[in-house]
Every structure is written in structure tokens, then in C-alpha cells.
Design a protein around this motif. Structure first.
Motif, PDB file in Angstrom:
ATOM      1  N   THR A  43    -108.510  17.921  25.172  1.00 44.46           N
ATOM      2  CA  THR A  43    -107.284  17.285  24.687  1.00 44.46           C
ATOM      3  C   THR A  43    -107.135  17.685  23.234  1.00 44.46           C
ATOM      4  OG1 THR A  43    -107.690  15.447  26.146  1.00 44.46           O
ATOM      5  CG2 THR A  43    -106.086  15.089  24.408  1.00 44.46           C
ATOM      6  N   VAL A  44    -106.240  18.616  22.984  1.00 38.80           N
ATOM      7  CA  VAL A  44    -106.018  19.091  21.614  1.00 38.80           C
ATOM      8  C   VAL A  44    -104.521  19.182  21.372  1.00 38.80           C
ATOM      9  CG1 VAL A  44    -108.096  20.461  21.171  1.00 38.80           C
ATOM     10  CG2 VAL A  44    -106.247  21.428  22.513  1.00 38.80           C
ATOM     11  N   GLY A  45    -104.194  19.653  20.205  1.00 39.14           N
ATOM     12  CA  GLY A  45    -102.782  19.923  19.949  1.00 39.14           C
ATOM     13  C   GLY A  45    -102.199  19.007  18.906  1.00 39.14           C
ATOM     14  N   LEU A  46    -101.689  17.865  19.340  1.00 37.46           N
ATOM     15  CA  LEU A  46    -100.910  17.050  18.426  1.00 37.46           C
ATOM     16  C   LEU A  46    -101.436  15.620  18.398  1.00 37.46           C
ATOM     17  CD1 LEU A  46     -97.477  18.349  19.782  1.00 37.46           C
ATOM     18  CD2 LEU A  46     -98.642  19.125  17.723  1.00 37.46           C
ATOM     19  N   ALA A  47    -101.329  14.991  17.245  1.00 34.20           N
ATOM     20  CA  ALA A  47    -101.796  13.616  17.099  1.00 34.20           C
ATOM     21  C   ALA A  47    -100.936  12.685  17.967  1.00 34.20           C
ATOM     22  CB  ALA A  47    -101.703  13.210  15.636  1.00 34.20           C
ATOM     23  N   PRO A  48    -101.522  11.580  18.461  1.00 31.58           N
ATOM     24  CA  PRO A  48    -100.797  10.716  19.393  1.00 31.58           C
ATOM     25  C   PRO A  48     -99.436  10.228  18.871  1.00 31.58           C
ATOM     26  CG  PRO A  48    -103.105  10.112  19.320  1.00 31.58           C
ATOM     27  CD  PRO A  48    -102.919  11.195  18.293  1.00 31.58           C
ATOM     28  N   GLU A  49     -99.355   9.883  17.581  1.00 33.87           N
ATOM     29  CA  GLU A  49     -98.049   9.344  17.115  1.00 33.87           C
ATOM     30  C   GLU A  49     -96.979  10.444  17.088  1.00 33.87           C
ATOM     31  OE1 GLU A  49     -97.735   7.848  13.101  1.00 33.87           O
ATOM     32  OE2 GLU A  49     -99.537   8.901  12.467  1.00 33.87           O
ATOM     33  N   ILE A  50     -97.435  11.698  16.927  1.00 37.78           N
ATOM     34  CA  ILE A  50     -96.476  12.813  16.957  1.00 37.78           C
ATOM     35  C   ILE A  50     -96.032  13.030  18.401  1.00 37.78           C
ATOM     36  CG2 ILE A  50     -96.208  15.288  16.478  1.00 37.78           C
ATOM     37  CD1 ILE A  50     -97.197  14.531  13.866  1.00 37.78           C
ATOM     38  N   VAL A  51     -96.992  12.966  19.314  1.00 36.19           N
ATOM     39  CA  VAL A  51     -96.649  13.136  20.734  1.00 36.19           C
ATOM     40  C   VAL A  51     -95.653  12.045  21.140  1.00 36.19           C
ATOM     41  CG1 VAL A  51     -97.539  13.106  23.099  1.00 36.19           C
ATOM     42  CG2 VAL A  51     -98.848  14.225  21.301  1.00 36.19           C
ATOM     43  N   GLU A  52     -95.863  10.850  20.634  1.00 32.25           N
ATOM     44  CA  GLU A  52     -94.969   9.740  20.978  1.00 32.25           C
ATOM     45  C   GLU A  52     -93.551  10.018  20.474  1.00 32.25           C
ATOM     46  OE1 GLU A  52     -95.102   7.555  23.028  1.00 32.25           O
ATOM     47  OE2 GLU A  52     -93.600   6.067  22.477  1.00 32.25           O
ATOM     48  N   ARG A  53     -93.447  10.560  19.237  1.00 29.72           N
ATOM     49  CA  ARG A  53     -92.101  10.890  18.751  1.00 29.72           C
ATOM     50  C   ARG A  53     -91.458  11.945  19.649  1.00 29.72           C
ATOM     51  NH1 ARG A  53     -90.256  12.505  12.829  1.00 29.72           N
ATOM     52  NH2 ARG A  53     -90.501  10.267  12.598  1.00 29.72           N
ATOM     53  N   ALA A 420     -94.889  22.846  11.614  1.00 33.60           N
ATOM     54  CA  ALA A 420     -95.465  23.873  12.499  1.00 33.60           C
ATOM     55  C   ALA A 420     -96.009  23.301  13.811  1.00 33.60           C
ATOM     56  CB  ALA A 420     -96.565  24.658  11.752  1.00 33.60           C
ATOM     57  N   LEU A 421     -95.367  22.254  14.305  1.00 39.71           N
ATOM     58  CA  LEU A 421     -95.836  21.649  15.554  1.00 39.71           C
ATOM     59  C   LEU A 421     -95.714  22.627  16.726  1.00 39.71           C
ATOM     60  CD1 LEU A 421     -94.235  18.064  15.365  1.00 39.71           C
ATOM     61  CD2 LEU A 421     -96.436  18.841  14.492  1.00 39.71           C
ATOM     62  N   GLY A 422     -94.841  23.604  16.583  1.00 35.32           N
ATOM     63  CA  GLY A 422     -94.565  24.501  17.712  1.00 35.32           C
ATOM     64  C   GLY A 422     -95.536  25.649  17.868  1.00 35.32           C
ATOM     65  N   LEU A 423     -96.458  25.837  16.891  1.00 36.40           N
ATOM     66  CA  LEU A 423     -97.388  26.960  17.007  1.00 36.40           C
ATOM     67  C   LEU A 423     -98.412  26.688  18.102  1.00 36.40           C
ATOM     68  CD1 LEU A 423     -98.061  27.971  13.294  1.00 36.40           C
ATOM     69  CD2 LEU A 423     -96.319  28.809  14.867  1.00 36.40           C
ATOM     70  N   ARG A 424     -98.617  27.642  18.970  1.00 37.99           N
ATOM     71  CA  ARG A 424     -99.555  27.480  20.064  1.00 37.99           C
ATOM     72  C   ARG A 424    -100.253  28.795  20.357  1.00 37.99           C
ATOM     73  NH1 ARG A 424     -95.611  27.777  25.376  1.00 37.99           N
ATOM     74  NH2 ARG A 424     -97.546  28.306  26.390  1.00 37.99           N
ATOM     75  N   PRO A 425    -101.480  28.816  20.879  1.00 43.53           N
ATOM     76  CA  PRO A 425    -102.234  27.626  21.233  1.00 43.53           C
ATOM     77  C   PRO A 425    -102.881  27.002  19.998  1.00 43.53           C
ATOM     78  CG  PRO A 425    -103.527  29.589  21.700  1.00 43.53           C
ATOM     79  CD  PRO A 425    -102.204  30.065  21.202  1.00 43.53           C
ATOM     80  N   LYS A 426    -103.166  25.710  20.089  1.00 44.50           N
ATOM     81  CA  LYS A 426    -103.843  24.998  19.011  1.00 44.50           C
ATOM     82  C   LYS A 426    -105.177  24.496  19.559  1.00 44.50           C
ATOM     83  CE  LYS A 426    -100.005  22.644  16.504  1.00 44.50           C
ATOM     84  NZ  LYS A 426     -99.451  23.692  15.773  1.00 44.50           N
ATOM     85  N   LEU A 427    -106.284  24.965  18.977  1.00 43.79           N
ATOM     86  CA  LEU A 427    -107.591  24.466  19.414  1.00 43.79           C
ATOM     87  C   LEU A 427    -108.092  23.422  18.440  1.00 43.79           C
ATOM     88  CD1 LEU A 427    -109.441  27.640  20.756  1.00 43.79           C
ATOM     89  CD2 LEU A 427    -108.328  25.808  22.029  1.00 43.79           C
ATOM     90  N   VAL A 428    -107.251  22.486  18.124  1.00 40.57           N
ATOM     91  CA  VAL A 428    -107.621  21.431  17.189  1.00 40.57           C
ATOM     92  C   VAL A 428    -106.657  20.275  17.433  1.00 40.57           C
ATOM     93  CG1 VAL A 428    -106.051  22.196  15.339  1.00 40.57           C
ATOM     94  CG2 VAL A 428    -108.155  21.037  14.742  1.00 40.57           C
ATOM     95  N   VAL A 429    -107.099  19.074  17.147  1.00 44.55           N
ATOM     96  CA  VAL A 429    -106.148  17.971  17.179  1.00 44.55           C
ATOM     97  C   VAL A 429    -105.565  17.885  15.773  1.00 44.55           C
ATOM     98  CG1 VAL A 429    -105.799  15.507  17.503  1.00 44.55           C
ATOM     99  CG2 VAL A 429    -107.447  16.730  18.909  1.00 44.55           C
ATOM    100  N   ALA A 430    -104.298  18.250  15.653  1.00 42.72           N
ATOM    101  CA  ALA A 430    -103.662  18.235  14.335  1.00 42.72           C
ATOM    102  C   ALA A 430    -103.754  16.823  13.766  1.00 42.72           C
ATOM    103  CB  ALA A 430    -102.220  18.676  14.471  1.00 42.72           C
ATOM    104  N   GLN A 431    -104.181  16.723  12.523  1.00 46.09           N
ATOM    105  CA  GLN A 431    -104.379  15.397  11.931  1.00 46.09           C
ATOM    106  C   GLN A 431    -103.156  14.918  11.146  1.00 46.09           C
ATOM    107  OE1 GLN A 431    -107.113  13.251  12.358  1.00 46.09           O
ATOM    108  NE2 GLN A 431    -107.389  14.730  14.000  1.00 46.09           N
ATOM    109  N   GLN A 432    -102.025  15.596  11.342  1.00 46.33           N
ATOM    110  CA  GLN A 432    -100.841  15.181  10.589  1.00 46.33           C
ATOM    111  C   GLN A 432    -100.343  13.824  11.076  1.00 46.33           C
ATOM    112  OE1 GLN A 432     -98.863  18.845  11.826  1.00 46.33           O
ATOM    113  NE2 GLN A 432     -97.937  18.918   9.836  1.00 46.33           N
ATOM    114  N   SER A 433     -99.973  12.967  10.134  1.00 48.21           N
ATOM    115  CA  SER A 433     -99.336  11.709  10.518  1.00 48.21           C
ATOM    116  C   SER A 433     -97.824  11.940  10.535  1.00 48.21           C
ATOM    117  CB  SER A 433     -99.676  10.625   9.498  1.00 48.21           C
ATOM    118  OG  SER A 433     -99.092  10.968   8.259  1.00 48.21           O
TER     119      SER A 433
END
Ligand SMILES: C[S@@+](CC[C@H](N)C(=O)[O-])C[C@H]1O[C@@H](n2cnc3c(N)ncnc32)[C@H](O)[C@@H]1O
Length: 544
Positions: A43-53, A420-433
């Protein structure tokens, strides 16, 4: 061979699949932290609050989040090569690529892109025949290696096998661990260069087949920076979180990997059953002056700006220079293109890149584009005069220009920093709030304020980001239309075919009217049919 090894199901059954490797450490002491995962389980990619948005933005699309999360850890299934028209033609490059790749990777389809006249697309032949869905790539395929691989197992590995087994490392091959940027590049088809390797089993030799893993940086509580891994670590001492990427063949030994500063380290297997994700060819050293690997939505931007011979064009945020180089290619050097970036280091690299492509019409400058309008209204100069009269920095050869007179440019490409949320693949959970992500929007508006002043009446500006976040896209467009009545939102000027099949209209609910939504283009990795990175483009004309 130790007896227990004979019984190990992994001995003769190497699997590139969702369940490999799945051994977990048995004791909870020194190795409890090691976690080896498959890409399927990650489970990588985007922080949960970003996914929620993003979920709320796409609330009517039920399977959106699941598709988004899969897409964020997988590459786009096609390799896109943009041809540098300064050096060659698409027809010539197509023939050269077919010749080069057909001998090394037979399973590929290499063809002209139907929408973009300077683009060649490459994809795994099977994918085209079997399915159109990029997400049904071989993430879960399960195969056995050829029997000759089994015969050449590195026996020295097994002296330490009980410890390896405890840790869960594979028992079939020695292994290497690369950093996450390198891992992302591997998923996009790249081979591995020495700088990308963090850790490796001891004794690895040139020519040896190895299992390849990528470190997934784990951040500490509170989103602090992930723990650094010292390069050269013996793999048994690694206690991080990693993902299996496939098999490769060492181009040099372990000691060479960690004593050299550059060069090829591992050629990734091109056998579809020995790699995770779609088969994408390694092209980092192929036709380097003639092709550039670029994402398709990025290629849209220079097309939308539609550069013409004689134009005076500003790229406000140019580095690493992909879109600027595309502008130069489209006009075959017959324009004056000013490429700016705040980072001098990046601009020096971009200058060298432009030079290597023969893009002689580009003037690279290191300047702050959020303050680049000249305030001296009594001394208006053309862009050519500003550049010609500027001193050259003796250290790096860049011209010393900091600003331009208002209304200097026919066209402006604005591709500012974004989340840069659209860059893929991401092998990290982005820590951006969400707060951090939204901060980009106010920075982006500063560039807009300068661009509007620098544009000539009747001039064209494109605004683009590589994010799906509405506050950096639709809401910036709305801001421009409200704050700068001199700016009109106009269509991207695409062909009818492109309009119908490439990208989607802007989102509703974020300030754009129905008509305005249709004028902008948005791309979302959660849109499996399009299979692109996340991206957004809008085009404006300044009133006469
Ligand atoms: C999205 S990237 C640009 C990518 C580029 N257009 C391309 O296609 O290769 C944004 C760039 O803006 C630069 N940047 C950030 N702040 C800046 C500023 N105030 N002035 C100029 N460039 C800036 C960053 O260094 C970064 O290289």
C-alpha cells in the motif's frame, strides 16, 4: 546442498508473483523489522487524507479509489518516445528503434502514435492482444524459472542459509536492494545503475543472476524523514521494508557496485515471467539525441502552446527541460525560447541537455520567475536586447538576467511546482498533508501574476500541473479568470480526434462553468481506460 533446502518450496520454484516472497521472520528479536512484500500487497502512493479528497472529487465513480491505488504503484503500460525533430524524423527513428529492440526484446509492438505526429509508442505485444486494460499486467502471474537457472544456483549463498531463511530472503538467488527512485525507474523499464543500489548479498559476481528488491522508505511517527540506509550494507543486516521487482543479471561484482560512482550494475530480465509489471524496454542509452521518454499528457502542453517560427517564448519553470526541448523541436530552432528555473544547478544540467539535443534556440537562465517583471518602465527592452546586453556568469556560462519588460513574450509555458500527485509509479507513501498540498496553489498564483504581465496582448499562455488536486487545477483557472479579466480561457486547440479520446473535461463543483470545464483537460491515474499519469492543462489568451 543442505537437506532442509531440498525441502524448501522456494528451491526449485522461483515465482514472480503476488505471493513471493512471503516468508516472515520467525523470531521477533534482531530481525523483527524486516518486511518483504510483493507489489500486489503493497500500500503506497498517497496519504489517506489526500486519497479521501480525490475520492470526494470523483464521488460518482464507485471503483475509483481501488483503481487509483493500483495505478499509483504501477507504471503506465506504454513507453512513450518523443522524437527530437531537430535531429531526425519519426519515420527514421521508428526504423532504428525497431532494429535495436527487435534483437533484444522480441515481444514488443513499436508503432507511430495515432494522435501525436512526433510520438512513437512501445508496448508489450501480448498486452495489446489480450486486453486493453493496463492494470491487468503480470503483477500476479506465477511462473517457474527455466530449469537451467535452477542448475546455476550460487552455492556459496547457502553457507548462511538458515539466517536467510529466518529473514525471509529468497533461497534461489542472491539478492540486491535498490533505493525507491531506482525501484520506480525499474518498474518503468530501466536497468539498474550502481548509484541506485543500497545493499547486496556478499560475494555477488558479474554475470550472476540476482533477485532485485526496492527499499520502501518508512517514515517515523509524525512524518519525519525516513531512516537513511548506508550504501554498501550487507543484505542480511537490512531491516527495512522492501518490495520484490524481478530478476536481473549483474553487469559487475558487488565490490565494483560499491566502489564505482557510475555505470550499469544490473540488466533487468526482459523475460515477461521474470519481472513485475508490464514489459517496458530499457531505453536510457538508446538514441539519446533523437528520442526523449516523456509522458503523453506532458507532450500535450507544447502542442497546446503551438509554437511558430519567429515566436518569442518564455518557459517560466523549465528544468529538467522536457517541455522546453519539445518547443524547440516543434519549431526546429526557428524561435527565441527563454528557459528559466530558480535552481541554477538544474538549469546548468538543462543547458547541457538542450545542447546535446542541438536545441540552439533556447537561452537557459537561472532566475526567480515569481519576480521577473522589470519595474523600470522607462527602459523597455526587447527580450533579445535583454539577453544580448546581459553579462555572462564566468563560472557556469549562464547569462545574468533577472527580469524582462512587461508584454515581452508571444507565448508563455507555465508548468509550476505542484504537489505532483500524478507521478507514478510511487514506491513510497507520500507524507504530504492536505495543507502542504494546498500551499502549492498560492505559490502557483505568484507565477500567474508575473505571466499575465509578461504576455503581449493577444499572447497565449498554457498552465499545467502533474497533479489531480482541484485546488491546483480548476481553482487556479477560476482564480485567473476572476483576478485577470484580460485573460480568456480558450480551448487547447486539439484535433477533433484528440478532443474525443485523450483526457477528460475539468471537474465540476470547483468554480468552472460547464463551458469552461470542456475547455481544459484533466488526466487521472484512477481512469484505467486512459492509463496515464495525473495531469492538468489549460490555455489562455490575453485580450488585445
Ligand atoms: C514541475 S517542474 C518543471 C518541469 C519542466 N517544465 C519540464 O517539463 O521538464 C517545476 C520547476 O520549477 C522550478 N521552480 C520552483 N520555484 C521557482 C521559481 N520561483 N522560479 C523559477 N523556477 C522555479 C523548480 O526548480 C522545478 O524545476
Amino acid at each position: 546442498m543442505p537437506n532442509d533446502l531440498k525441502d524448501s518450496p522456494e528451491t526449485n520454484d522461483f515465482k514472480v508473483n503476488s505471493s513471493f516472497p512471503q516468508k516472515r521472520p520467525r523470531d521477533g528479536r534482531d530481525n523483527a523489522a524486516l518486511r518483504i512484500q510483493s507489489l500486489n500487497d503493497l500500500t503506497v502512493g498517497l496519504a489517506p487524507e489526500i486519497v479521501e479528497r480525490l475520492r470526494l472529487q470523483n464521488a460518482t465513480d464507485k471503483g475509483y479509489v481501488e483503481r487509483l491505488m493500483t495505478a499509483m504503484k504501477t507504471p503506465v503500460a506504454k513507453t512513450i518516445c518523443r522524437v527530437n525533430l531537430i535531429q531526425s524524423t519519426r519515420g527514421e527513428v521508428l526504423k532504428e528503434l525497431q532494429k535495436i529492440l527487435s534483437s533484444s526484446v522480441p515481444n514488443l509492438e513499436i508503432r507511430e502514435h495515432s494522435l501525436f505526429p512526433d510520438v512513437i509508442e512501445i508496448e508489450e505485444a501480448q498486452l495489446t492482444m489480450k486486453t486493453n486494460s493496463p492494470h491487468s499486467s503480470n503483477l500476479s502471474s506465477c511462473t517457474k524459472p527455466r530449469s537451467d537457472d535452477d542448475a546455476s544456483l550460487p552455492t556459496s549463498l547457502f553457507s548462511s542459509w538458515p539466517m536467510r531463511q529466518e529473514k525471509g530472503w529468497p533461497m534461489t538467488h542472491r539478492a540486491i536492494l535498490c533505493d525507491r527512485f531506482c525501484g520506480e525507474a525499474v518498474l518503468r523499464g530501466s536497468d539498474i545503475f550502481v548509484r541506485g543500489i543500497l545493499a547486496a548479498d556478499s560475494g555477488i559476481k558479474a554475470g550472476e543472476k540476482v533477485a532485485v528488491y526496492a527499499d520502501i522508505p518508512r517514515t517515523c511517527d509524525g512524518g519525519a524523514a525516513p531512516k537513511k540506509i548506508a550504501r554498501g550494507l550487507i543484505l542480511d543486516n537490512y531491516n527495512g521494508n522492501c518490495v520484490f521487482l524481478g530478476m536481473g543479471t549483474m553487469a559487475c561484482s558487488r565490490s565494483e557496485v560499491f566502489s564505482q560512482s557510475n555505470g550499469l550494475a544490473v540488466s533487468m530480465s526482459l523475460h515477461p515471467t521474470e519481472r513485475v509489471g508490464p514489459l517496458l524496454p530499457p531505453l536510457s542509452n538508446v538514441l539519446i539525441k533523437k528520442i526523449m521518454l516523456q509522458n503523453l499528457p506532458s507532450i500535450l502542453v507544447a502542442n497546446a502552446l503551438n509554437p511558430q517560427p519567429g515566436d518569442v517564448i518564455l518557459d517560466m519553470c523549465s528544468a529538467p527541460g522536457g517541455k522546453t526541448a519539445h518547443l524547440a523541436s516543434l519549431v526546429k530552432n526557428q524561435a527565441l525560447i527563454v528557459a528559466c528555473d530558480r535552481s541554477r544547478k538544474k538549469m546548468i544540467e538543462a543547458r547541457n541537455f538542450f545542447k546535446s539535443l542541438g536545441a540552439s534556440c533556447i537561452t537557459p537562465l537561472a532566475l526567480d520567475s515569481t519576480r521577473c517583471v522589470s519595474i523600470d518602465r522607462s527602459n523597455v527592452k526587447s527580450v533579445k536586447e535583454v539577453i544580448e546586453q546581459a553579462k555572462t556568469n564566468p563560472d557556469d556560462g549562464l547569462k545574468n538576467v533577472k527580469s524582462f519588460s512587461p508584454e515581452s513574450f508571444d507565448k508563455i509555458l507555465l508548468d509550476p511546482p505542484c504537489s505532483a500527485l500524478g507521478l507514478r509509479p510511487k514506491l513510497v507513501v507520500a507524507q504530504q498533508s492536505l495543507r502542504e498540498v494546498d500551499k502549492h496553489a498560492s505559490y502557483q498564483r505568484k507565477f500567474v501574476a508575473q505571466a499575465v504581465q509578461l504576455l503581449k496582448p493577444g499572447g497565449i499562455m498554457t498552465y499545467s500541473t502533474c497533479t489531480m488536486n482541484n485546488s491546483e487545477n480548476e481553482m487556479v483557472v477560476k482564480h485567473i479568470l476572476i483576478e485577470y479579466p484580460s485573460m480568456d480561457l480558450i480551448s487547447l486547440g486539439l484535433t477533433e480526434e484528440m478532443e474525443a479520446s485523450f483526457g477528460r473535461p475539468g471537474l465540476g463543483g470547483f468554480g468552472l462553468t460547464e463551458e469552461q470545464r470542456l475547455l481544459v483537460r484533466r488526466f487521472d491515474p484512477g481512469d484505467a481506460e486512459q492509463d496515464t499519469m495525473g495531469f492538468f492543462v489549460a490555455r489562455f489568451r490575453k485580450k488585445l
